[in-house]
Scaffold this motif. Structure first.
Motif, mmCIF file in Angstrom:
data_model
loop_
_atom_site.group_PDB
_atom_site.id
_atom_site.type_symbol
_atom_site.label_atom_id
_atom_site.label_comp_id
_atom_site.label_asym_id
_atom_site.label_seq_id
_atom_site.Cartn_x
_atom_site.Cartn_y
_atom_site.Cartn_z
ATOM 1 N N PRO A 1 0.627 -1.197 -0.060
ATOM 2 C CA PRO A 1 0.157 0.024 0.122
ATOM 3 C C PRO A 1 0.940 1.206 0.173
ATOM 4 O O PRO A 1 1.937 1.172 0.275
ATOM 5 C CB PRO A 1 -0.580 -0.025 1.295
ATOM 6 C CG PRO A 1 0.176 -1.019 2.063
ATOM 7 C CD PRO A 1 0.693 -1.896 1.286
ATOM 8 N N GLN B 1 -6.213 9.286 5.048
ATOM 9 C CA GLN B 1 -6.580 8.643 3.683
ATOM 10 C C GLN B 1 -7.848 7.620 3.896
ATOM 11 O O GLN B 1 -8.493 7.809 2.913
ATOM 12 C CB GLN B 1 -5.145 7.900 3.155
ATOM 13 C CG GLN B 1 -5.433 7.197 1.846
ATOM 14 C CD GLN B 1 -4.381 6.394 1.585
ATOM 15 O OE1 GLN B 1 -3.960 5.393 2.245
ATOM 16 N NE2 GLN B 1 -3.620 6.628 0.589
ATOM 17 N N LEU B 2 -7.873 7.107 4.804
ATOM 18 C CA LEU B 2 -8.952 6.025 4.979
ATOM 19 C C LEU B 2 -10.387 6.848 5.404
ATOM 20 O O LEU B 2 -11.219 6.146 5.261
ATOM 21 C CB LEU B 2 -8.711 5.090 6.292
ATOM 22 C CG LEU B 2 -7.777 4.137 6.075
ATOM 23 C CD1 LEU B 2 -7.539 3.252 7.117
ATOM 24 C CD2 LEU B 2 -7.786 3.169 4.776
ATOM 25 N N ARG C 1 -11.504 -1.631 8.052
ATOM 26 C CA ARG C 1 -11.221 -0.685 6.759
ATOM 27 C C ARG C 1 -9.784 -0.777 6.366
ATOM 28 O O ARG C 1 -9.454 -0.684 5.225
ATOM 29 C CB ARG C 1 -11.810 0.641 6.911
ATOM 30 C CG ARG C 1 -12.455 1.285 5.490
ATOM 31 C CD ARG C 1 -12.668 2.727 5.818
ATOM 32 N NE ARG C 1 -13.420 2.912 7.139
ATOM 33 C CZ ARG C 1 -13.651 4.164 7.777
ATOM 34 N NH1 ARG C 1 -12.842 5.125 7.142
ATOM 35 N NH2 ARG C 1 -14.179 4.428 8.855
ATOM 36 N N ALA D 1 -7.743 -2.498 3.245
ATOM 37 C CA ALA D 1 -6.995 -1.476 2.327
ATOM 38 C C ALA D 1 -5.436 -2.053 2.433
ATOM 39 O O ALA D 1 -4.659 -1.488 1.717
ATOM 40 C CB ALA D 1 -6.930 -0.172 2.939
ATOM 41 N N TRP E 1 -3.187 -2.615 5.165
ATOM 42 C CA TRP E 1 -2.549 -2.058 6.140
ATOM 43 C C TRP E 1 -2.797 -2.974 7.357
ATOM 44 O O TRP E 1 -3.953 -2.964 8.167
ATOM 45 C CB TRP E 1 -2.810 -0.792 6.432
ATOM 46 C CG TRP E 1 -2.338 0.370 5.386
ATOM 47 C CD1 TRP E 1 -3.259 0.677 4.350
ATOM 48 C CD2 TRP E 1 -1.133 0.689 5.329
ATOM 49 N NE1 TRP E 1 -2.472 1.556 3.574
ATOM 50 C CE2 TRP E 1 -1.103 1.609 4.089
ATOM 51 C CE3 TRP E 1 0.001 0.743 5.965
ATOM 52 C CZ2 TRP E 1 0.087 2.343 3.440
ATOM 53 C CZ3 TRP E 1 1.257 1.497 5.502
ATOM 54 C CH2 TRP E 1 1.096 2.089 4.513
ATOM 55 N N HIS F 1 -19.040 -2.757 4.547
ATOM 56 C CA HIS F 1 -18.142 -3.457 4.116
ATOM 57 C C HIS F 1 -18.699 -4.799 3.453
ATOM 58 O O HIS F 1 -18.047 -5.926 3.639
ATOM 59 C CB HIS F 1 -17.178 -3.931 5.513
ATOM 60 C CG HIS F 1 -16.528 -2.752 6.020
ATOM 61 N ND1 HIS F 1 -15.465 -2.362 5.237
ATOM 62 C CD2 HIS F 1 -16.795 -2.074 7.185
ATOM 63 C CE1 HIS F 1 -14.984 -1.271 6.393
ATOM 64 N NE2 HIS F 1 -15.890 -1.263 7.429
#
Length: 809
Positions: free
Chosen positions: A503, A678-679, A698, A702, A704, A743
């Motif tokens: 990422p 960013q999230l 989340r 992504a 992370w 989600h």
């Protein structure tokens, strides 16, 4: 317990000391009943005395004998696994390694909280909680770190060799990888055998039960973090390679320990024909469970019977009786004996059950090893009895490393009824003298493999690798790479690492100060508790550069006075503190206000009634700086509050899909400010306690990953009016539906696994509370709602079955 020191060891002139921790084979973990097999598995199956001699070192073998003896008398916890129907006899577990350089020590059965033997004090609430919540082997792993540290203080050692199976090294290895306080900073090697997942699948226990998920995580992390891996054959090497990062060192092929007397007997059997072979006698002697291949054999014999291919003698299935997990509390043989086709086999003299090892005086002995799972099998003892053997890949592991075994004794591929039936048919129709020649040739190969140059080469390579581990440990594994296995538990680590695209983060703006730390404390009417929270932050070893109190519209005099007092203390002592006041908007909005105002590169959120331990920020920031691809660092927590006993929160590592069922990330998780922005920060729609949980999902989705330090470095307070206690069923349902719908792509990806985990939780709760009040049932219903538009027939059918069962109840 006081461990003996080097002065009591005849080989005390050696400065090198290696510790080997055996696998925990407790009452619920029986993998063998034969004394020869149990003996051959001691010291993790390694030729311990020869290794000690070649390295000129001392070796301490840590066993679990005291634990087994306690568990036999007092079964600690019910378990859903296939397990012995009666406690095994562990009296023959002691082994003399026949070397002054090697000593065996039993790990003390001591409660880590009480510091007293289990026999004297029983188990503390924390110990009971660890066992019930995460499993017996998690508790054993937790206790092992304590005992290793005590041993290291009394008799220092340079390395530890652990079993992968069971993951008992997990806590010790994660503590070292995350630089936890008082961790044991020595390298860890791992001996690779079949993983628990193989046994769970074969025994039809289900791989998405909570304890199964945690155990699999322990094994996988233990393997991935190892500084050295040892395997006994191609199966173990493949497991090791698949479970580690592509750049990790390759596994070392090690020789198995085989007693000289056993090899002498095999050498004799290689040169003498079997005494009697008027007819064939197939038999098994393994724990009566599916993983041992009993079901495969039963189905194979039934298939031959349907084809009217009759065996001269019934196949004897013998071994310890096991409780059959899919049909609790039925015993394995009793359950299958009630099936019509098995009754037919018994009536037709094609099948026979018995407990004891078969005493075969007439007939050519053919022992079947059709197992899907094996832990350090000992086929040598059977060859010494002049038996012909039929081996699955699991059973053949390490039998004669580096040697191509005769195809006639090998089941091709993983055993199934069809391949096994074909093999049995070929043997039944073969010339007995030809079979005996194959047996003798196999015996010669085995003797050569364990007494020839090839075996010495394996021993040299093993000793060299262990010597390097003792003298100059390699750099630790990349924790951010290892953590990739938490992103999708359906695939091995190497696959995830090869498929993963690292990422990326946007460039930090001018407001972010590199290397700095911000802590955000939302507050709404916390009163004097807020002062405790802020003071715990100020006492941190790594004091934050910025502490932001977000006063979310507090009106109470106590809270207002407390904030003013804190401002005065910060001003007079030069401590970081900034107060941002806003209209009341809820916890998620307050956190987002802090996120927008923060200037630190790293950020943590601490609720105004919770506390932080002094070491956490220092450890967590160091890990994030050391591993730029990590998303966050959390830790275990202690629990305290009004009207509840002091407790603990020892969560497993947060992983998908488990994180979609249960929040395993504690709120002060340290992360990167730019990443959270960013999230999109916290979801303000999650108004009733799910906002931190939702953000963790989340983050993992992504790419992370989050790692948890296995130490209590946080203190979580439960109040009478906390959201934890005050959330209603309606609020829970609304938040769950929103959580899952938000989600839906991730949920759909793991739909079957999620449904299986929820059903297991629901069935557990159904025994202790009315199903109508079960929050898990609500989760099932909400999952159905969230996935209603997704074409996942298998998952939806399962969920409909759960709801239908509830309605009937």
């Amino acid at each position: 317990m006081a461990y003996s020191t080097t002065s009591e060891n005849p080989a005390s002139n050696s400065n090198l000391h290696l510790v080997i921790v055996e696998a925990y084979e407790g009452v619920a973990e029986l993998y063998a009943d034969e004394p020869e097999e149990i003996k051959a598995a001691r010291g993790l199956g390694l030729p311990v005395a020869e290794i000690a001699e070649q390295l000129d070192c001392r070796i301490t073998v840590l066993s679990w004998d005291q634990w087994r003896n306690y568990e036999v008398r007092k079964l600690w916890t019910p378990t859903p696994s296939t397990r012995p129907s009666t406690p095994p006899d562990f009296s023959h577990m002691q082994v003399d390694f026949q070397s002054e350089r090697v000593k065996q020590v039993s790990l003390p059965a001591v409660d880590p909280d009480y510091g007293l033997p289990f026999e004297e004090c029983g188990l503390s609430p924390r110990s009971h909680g660890l066992i019930n919540d995460s499993g017996l082997l998690f508790f054993a792993s937790y206790c092992l770190l304590r005992e290793l540290k005590i041993l290291h203080q009394q008799d220092p050692f340079q390395a530890v060799i652990l079993p992968m199976w069971g993951g008992v090294g997990y806590v010790s290895q994660m503590a070292r990888a995350t630089h936890a306080p008082n961790q044991l900073d020595v390298p860890f090697g791992v001996v690779v055998t079949d993983p628990s997942l193989t046994r769970q699948r074969a025994n039809q226990e289900g791989e998405w039960l909570r304890h199964a998920v945690i155990r699999r995580q322990m094994e996988d992390l233990s393997l991935a973090l190892a500084d050295l891996t040892l395997a006994f054959g191609l199966r173990g090497k493949e497991t090791a390679i698949a479970g580690r990062l592509p750049e990790a060192s390759l596994p070392v092929l090690a020789p198995r320990f085989v007693e000289a007397s056993c090899l002498d007997a095999i050498a004799y059997a290689a040169n003498h024909p079997a005494q009697s072979y008027q007819s064939l006698q197939f038999f098994l002697y393994e724990p009566q469970e599916a993983a041992s291949g009993v079901l495969n054999t039963l189905d194979a014999v039934a298939q031959l019977n349907r084809q009217e291919l009759r065996l001269e003698q019934p196949v004897i299935s013998s071994g310890p009786e096991m409780t059959f997990a899919p049909m609790k509390p039925r015993e394995f043989t009793h359950y299958w004996s009630s099936r019509g086709f098995v009754r037919e086999l018994v009536h037709d003299r094609q099948w026979q059950w018995q407990r004891d090892y078969p005493q075969i005086t007439q007939g050519f002995r053919v022992r079947l090893y059709p197992s899907n799972f094996e832990y350090l099998p000992n086929v040598w003892a059977e060859l010494a009895r002049c038996s012909f053997v039929v081996l699955s890949p699991a059973a053949a592991e390490g039998l004669a490393a580096g040697t191509a075994l005769p195809q006639e004794v090998l089941i091709q591929g993983e055993p199934n009824p069809e391949t096994l039936a074909n093999h049995l048919q070929w043997i039944a129709q073969a010339d007995l003298q030809q079979l005996d020649q194959i047996r003798q040739n196999l015996c010669r190969q085995v003797v050569e493999a364990h007494r020839g140059e090839g075996r010495q080469r394996l021993l040299d390579e093993t000793a060299t690798s262990l010597g390097q581990l003792l003298a100059s440990p390699p750099p630790p594994q990349d924790l951010s790479g290892v953590a990739l296995l938490l992103g999708d538990r359906r695939f091995p680590l190497q696959t995830l690492a090869q498929q993963n695209q690292p990422p990326s983060l946007p460039e930090s703006n001018s407001h972010i100060q590199p290397g700095t730390l911000s802590v955000v404390v939302p507050c709404y009417e916390m009163g004097a508790m807020l002062k405790e929270a802020i003071e715990s932050i100020w006492k941190s070893e790594r004091c934050p550069d910025e502490v932001l109190i977000i006063d979310d519209g507090s009106q109470g005099e106590e809270t207002i006075t407390t904030i003013r007092e804190l401002e005065a203390i910060a001003s007079s002592k030069g401590l970081p503190l900034r107060v941002i006041r806003k209209r009341n908007g809820g916890l998620a909005a307050a956190r987002n206000t802090g996120l927008a105002a923060a200037t630190g590169e790293f950020i943590s959120f601490l609720d105004g009634d919770d506390l932080i331990e002094p070491q956490f920020y220092s450890l967590a920031q160091h890990l994030l700086q050391q591993y730029p691809l990590l998303g966050g660092v959390a830790a275990w927590a202690s629990i305290f509050g009004t009207g509840i006993p002091d407790g603990f929160w020892n969560s497993p590592q947060p992983e998908l899909p488990f994180l979609l069922i249960e929040n395993s990330v504690f709120i002060p998780c340290l992360t990167r400010t730019v990443l959270l922005r960013q999230l999109g920060g916290y979801d303000t729609r999650q108004r009733y306690n799910y906002e931190d949980w939702e953000l963790s999902v989340r983050m993992l989705a992504a790419g992370w990953m989050i790692v948890t330090i296995p130490m209590q470095l946080m203190k979580y307070r439960i109040r009478q009016d906390s959201l934890y206690r005050s959330m209603t069923d309606v609020q829970n349902q609304v938040m769950r539906e929103l959580f899952l719908t938000t989600h839906q792509d991730v949920v759909s990806k793991f739909a079957v696994a999620i449904a299986m985990q929820l059903e297991h939780q629901w069935k557990q709760l159904a025994y202790t509370e009315p199903p109508a009040n079960s929050p898990v049932l609500t989760q099932v219903s909400n999952l159905y709602t969230a996935l209603a538009s997704t074409p996942i027939p298998k998952c939806l059918a399962a969920i409909q079955r759960f709801i239908g069962r509830f309605k009937r109840t």
